[in-house]
Motif scaffolding. Structure first.
Motif, mmCIF file in Angstrom:
data_model
loop_
_atom_site.group_PDB
_atom_site.id
_atom_site.type_symbol
_atom_site.label_atom_id
_atom_site.label_comp_id
_atom_site.label_asym_id
_atom_site.label_seq_id
_atom_site.Cartn_x
_atom_site.Cartn_y
_atom_site.Cartn_z
ATOM 1 N N PHE A 1 30.461 14.717 53.339
ATOM 2 C CA PHE A 1 31.847 14.440 53.730
ATOM 3 C C PHE A 1 32.802 15.191 52.809
ATOM 4 C CE2 PHE A 1 29.876 10.358 55.278
ATOM 5 C CZ PHE A 1 30.018 10.662 56.629
ATOM 6 N N THR A 2 33.752 15.879 53.422
ATOM 7 C CA THR A 2 34.768 16.614 52.660
ATOM 8 C C THR A 2 36.150 16.178 53.169
ATOM 9 O OG1 THR A 2 34.891 18.433 54.241
ATOM 10 C CG2 THR A 2 33.216 18.607 52.507
ATOM 11 N N LYS A 3 37.175 16.941 52.793
ATOM 12 C CA LYS A 3 38.533 16.626 53.265
ATOM 13 C C LYS A 3 38.844 17.304 54.584
ATOM 14 C CE LYS A 3 40.603 17.881 49.423
ATOM 15 N NZ LYS A 3 41.671 18.151 48.444
ATOM 16 N N GLY A 4 38.049 18.301 54.948
ATOM 17 C CA GLY A 4 38.319 19.029 56.183
ATOM 18 C C GLY A 4 37.621 20.380 56.137
ATOM 19 N N THR A 5 37.828 21.180 57.160
ATOM 20 C CA THR A 5 37.191 22.487 57.252
ATOM 21 C C THR A 5 37.504 23.350 56.025
ATOM 22 O OG1 THR A 5 37.269 22.434 59.651
ATOM 23 C CG2 THR A 5 37.076 24.595 58.636
ATOM 24 N N THR A 6 38.773 23.409 55.651
ATOM 25 C CA THR A 6 39.187 24.221 54.509
ATOM 26 C C THR A 6 38.441 23.794 53.247
ATOM 27 O OG1 THR A 6 41.360 24.511 55.483
ATOM 28 C CG2 THR A 6 41.185 24.934 53.126
ATOM 29 N N ASP A 7 38.396 22.497 53.035
ATOM 30 C CA ASP A 7 37.719 21.957 51.865
ATOM 31 C C ASP A 7 36.229 22.282 51.916
ATOM 32 O OD1 ASP A 7 37.777 20.442 49.463
ATOM 33 O OD2 ASP A 7 36.968 18.702 50.518
ATOM 34 N N SER A 8 35.639 22.196 53.099
ATOM 35 C CA SER A 8 34.205 22.481 53.246
ATOM 36 C C SER A 8 33.889 23.925 52.861
ATOM 37 C CB SER A 8 33.757 22.246 54.699
ATOM 38 O OG SER A 8 33.917 20.899 55.059
ATOM 39 N N GLY B 1 39.452 12.149 65.314
ATOM 40 C CA GLY B 1 39.315 11.402 64.069
ATOM 41 C C GLY B 1 40.561 11.483 63.214
ATOM 42 N N PRO B 2 40.566 10.729 62.109
ATOM 43 C CA PRO B 2 41.713 10.750 61.194
ATOM 44 C C PRO B 2 41.797 12.070 60.422
ATOM 45 C CG PRO B 2 40.307 8.827 60.855
ATOM 46 C CD PRO B 2 39.546 9.765 61.714
ATOM 47 N N THR B 3 42.940 12.333 59.815
ATOM 48 C CA THR B 3 43.066 13.504 58.952
ATOM 49 C C THR B 3 42.350 13.213 57.632
ATOM 50 O OG1 THR B 3 45.151 12.642 58.121
ATOM 51 C CG2 THR B 3 45.288 14.288 59.865
ATOM 52 N N GLY B 4 42.069 14.289 56.896
ATOM 53 C CA GLY B 4 41.477 14.123 55.569
ATOM 54 C C GLY B 4 39.979 13.903 55.579
ATOM 55 N N VAL B 5 39.329 14.199 56.710
ATOM 56 C CA VAL B 5 37.871 14.091 56.769
ATOM 57 C C VAL B 5 37.310 15.360 57.391
ATOM 58 C CG1 VAL B 5 35.870 12.856 57.698
ATOM 59 C CG2 VAL B 5 37.915 11.578 57.033
ATOM 60 N N GLY B 6 36.319 15.928 56.725
ATOM 61 C CA GLY B 6 35.642 17.095 57.280
ATOM 62 C C GLY B 6 34.172 17.012 56.971
ATOM 63 N N PHE C 1 25.202 12.901 47.720
ATOM 64 C CA PHE C 1 26.211 12.191 46.910
ATOM 65 C C PHE C 1 26.751 13.027 45.752
ATOM 66 C CE2 PHE C 1 23.238 9.122 48.791
ATOM 67 C CZ PHE C 1 24.112 8.555 49.707
ATOM 68 N N ARG C 2 25.916 13.985 45.276
ATOM 69 C CA ARG C 2 26.371 14.792 44.132
ATOM 70 C C ARG C 2 27.559 15.687 44.492
ATOM 71 N NH1 ARG C 2 21.194 18.747 43.290
ATOM 72 N NH2 ARG C 2 20.251 16.706 42.970
ATOM 73 N N PHE C 3 27.799 15.831 45.793
ATOM 74 C CA PHE C 3 28.943 16.656 46.222
ATOM 75 C C PHE C 3 30.157 15.813 46.623
ATOM 76 C CE2 PHE C 3 25.025 19.002 47.374
ATOM 77 C CZ PHE C 3 25.145 20.031 46.455
ATOM 78 N N GLU C 4 30.058 14.501 46.422
ATOM 79 C CA GLU C 4 31.140 13.616 46.882
ATOM 80 C C GLU C 4 31.632 12.742 45.731
ATOM 81 O OE1 GLU C 4 29.528 11.375 50.158
ATOM 82 O OE2 GLU C 4 29.272 13.151 51.417
#
Lengths: 149, 416
Positions: free
Chosen positions: B97-104, B236-241, B278-281
């Motif tokens: 799970f990230t903040k979005g495409t950009t974050d990913s 979906g909501p914003t802030g999830v990628g 989990f190490r990436f979150e």
């Protein structure tokens, strides 16, 4: 139509958009050139300011790319400040910002000319940036000229 | 009209009632929301799910043994499984799970590319990428000296696959490419690109931000190595990628952000990383956003979104055809309709896109005007900005007609 469109797109704005005054560039070593972008939409204004004495705006031109609001605003701005004293131009810039963000200005001041045309823009926050682009360029041009003199 | 398409239209009417915002009036007019490529609207089910979480079982996840924390952890983690199924990933631990495409993309650049590439290694991008798939690689190039190469876009708005055969060479370690261009609507033949990359032992990152909301995505069938997308473009909501990658690749990644939840043990001397993912979150995640995203996925599956998206493509094509008949409009995008998605950019001669969008808004039509965060692509075709209409399955023919009629009003105000 009562949706603000008539007020936003006043004839005077469309006229300056279609027939921009002082459009083009000025060449010469002493010309101040300031480029401003609106990163949101890619609008662009380049202002060329020429003042031989450092006190009077002898000539001002602009090249731009963008919407009717940003381009007409550049045209109206150059028309207003050409031949004026630098200090006076600076005051006009300030009054423009006061006006565009909803503040009160002296509407009887003749030197403010067509600024009133942008009254309709005040209802559209997203467009205030468009209207202000050329004025920010002028402001920066004056500041960098002051640094030189 | 066939019985089949009549049924689908009735279905659209029914679906629309799930989206409360579609009843809103904009400047006194009916709303025609045609800015779906920027972000989709949200159904009641997603909104209620978040309300339900905060009202009934909210607590931090992966922490306490108390009931609320266990319930919210279970709800949060169940979304990993939903996402994995949605893209046919084999292992739920490959879902980050990230903040979005950009974050990913940024995360992948910093965690994999930075630690596995060296000076002179090549990353291949294309000339139709949005800023999210350009800038992170510029930053990495400046940091470690990798080389970037671009697959050119042709005059017909498709990618030059012949050129790609030379550009993807033996120095290439990664090909990072959008499945669908957000500014041109071009569908990229990713299978060809994946084959080319794998032939050169390079891995492939697919940016699915514009494709996954509309179509089935099967990472195993396509043999994709890394996939990124955003929740907010698919109800979906914003802030999830999502950052998905094959486990072998995730094992080569180093964490980028340190903190709670990403460690298994911390002493004053250092820390041991937690397991993947989990190490990436690190830190408290976007719990409500992720749980809302899970509901969005359930909703999409329930309504059989692919059939409905095919219908919205028909509406997009219908609108495009009407626009093509307007002599004052120039449309960008591939001529072949099989190569384009449910969005198109257009330009009106002598009227700036900002002005077009402003007048459309006064008629209740929401479109995007600007460079769509794909400045170099538009510049290549001689535009600094365009108007973009993008459709989703809740759009109907009324939306399309409202856009067309409103464009006549634009013309009246500016061109007469």
């Amino acid at each position: 139509m009562n949706d603000g469109m008539d007020e936003l797109y006043r004839d005077i704005i469309l006229d300056h958009y279609r027939n921009p005054r002082n459009s083009g560039s000025i060449e010469g070593d002493s010309v101040i050139i300031i480029e401003e972008f609106n990163p949101l939409c890619g609008d662009k204004i380049i202002v060329y300011l020429h003042s031989l004495s450092g006190e009077l705006i002898d000539d001002i031109k602009f090249i731009g790319e963008g919407c009717s609001i940003s381009q007409s605003s550049a045209s109206i701005m150059t028309d207003l400040v050409i031949g004026k004293k630098i200090e006076h131009a600076k005051q006009i810039v300030q009054q423009f910002h006061t006006f565009i963000t909803g503040g009160n200005i002296d509407e009887d001041d003749n030197s403010l000319g067509d600024i009133d045309a942008f009254k309709g823009v005040r209802k559209f926050p997203a467009r205030i940036k468009c209207a202000g682009l050329a004025w920010n360029s002028l402001d920066k041009a004056i500041d960098s000229m002051k640094k030189l003199t | 009209m066939s019985l089949e398409s009549k049924k689908l239209l009735d279905r659209t009417t029914q679906i629309r009632s799930d989206f409360p915002i579609l009843d809103r009036k904009i400047n006194g007019k009916r709303l025609a929301y045609l800015d779906n490529a920027a972000s989709s609207q949200k159904p009641m089910q997603v909104i209620s799910k978040i309300n339900d979480l905060y009202s009934n079982y909210y607590a931090n996840v992966h922490r306490g043994v108390h009931s609320l924390s266990m319930e919210s952890t279970e709800a949060y983690e169940s979304v990993r499984e939903k996402v994995a199924k949605f893209i046919n990933a084999g292992n739920i631990n490959e879902i980050i799970f990230t903040k979005g495409t950009t974050d990913s993309i940024n995360l992948f650049a910093q965690s994999w590319a930075k630690n596995n590439l060296k000076k002179g290694d090549r990353i291949v991008l294309s000339e139709i990428e949005h800023h999210a798939n350009l800038v992170p690689w510029f930053m990495l190039r400046d940091e470690i000296g990798i080389e970037l190469a671009f697959i050119p876009v042709l005059d017909d708005y498709t990618l030059d696959i012949e050129a790609a055969k030379k550009i993807i060479n033996s120095n290439t370690r990664l090909v990072s490419i959008s499945h669908i261009s957000n500014s041109l609507g071009t569908i990229v033949p990713i299978k060809d690109i994946i084959d080319l990359a794998h032939h050169n032992n390079a891995i492939v990152l697919i940016d699915g931000a514009q494709s996954i909301p509309h179509q089935n995505m099967n990472v195993i069938d396509l043999d994709i190595d890394v996939l990124v997308f955003s929740a907010h473009k698919m109800l979906g909501p914003t802030g999830v990628g999502i950052l998905w990658a094959k486990m072998d690749i995730l094992k080569q990644c180093e964490p980028v952000i340190g903190g709670g939840d990403m460690i298994s043990k911390v002493t004053f001397d250092g820390a041991l990383w937690n397991d993947i993912p989990f190490r990436f979150e690190a830190g408290t995640p976007n719990i409500a956003g992720v749980i809302g995203f899970g509901e969005a996925i359930d909703y999409l599956n329930e309504i059989n979104y692919i059939d409905l998206c095919n219908q919205s493509h028909v509406i997009s094509e219908y609108t495009r055809n009407l626009l093509e008949e307007m002599e004052f409009v120039e449309i960008l995008g591939p001529k072949d309709k099989l190569l384009r998605t449910s969005l198109f950019s257009f330009d009106i001669k002598n009227i700036h896109p900002h002005d077009v969008a402003q007048i459309l808004d006064s008629e209740g039509v929401a479109v995007r005007a600007g460079h769509h965060c794909a400045q170099p692509t538009l510049n290549k075709f001689g535009f600094s900005s365009t108007v973009r209409a993008s459709f989703y399955f809740y759009n109907n023919f009324e939306d399309a007609n409202q856009l067309i009629e409103s464009l006549q009003i634009v013309k009246k105000r500016f061109l007469q």
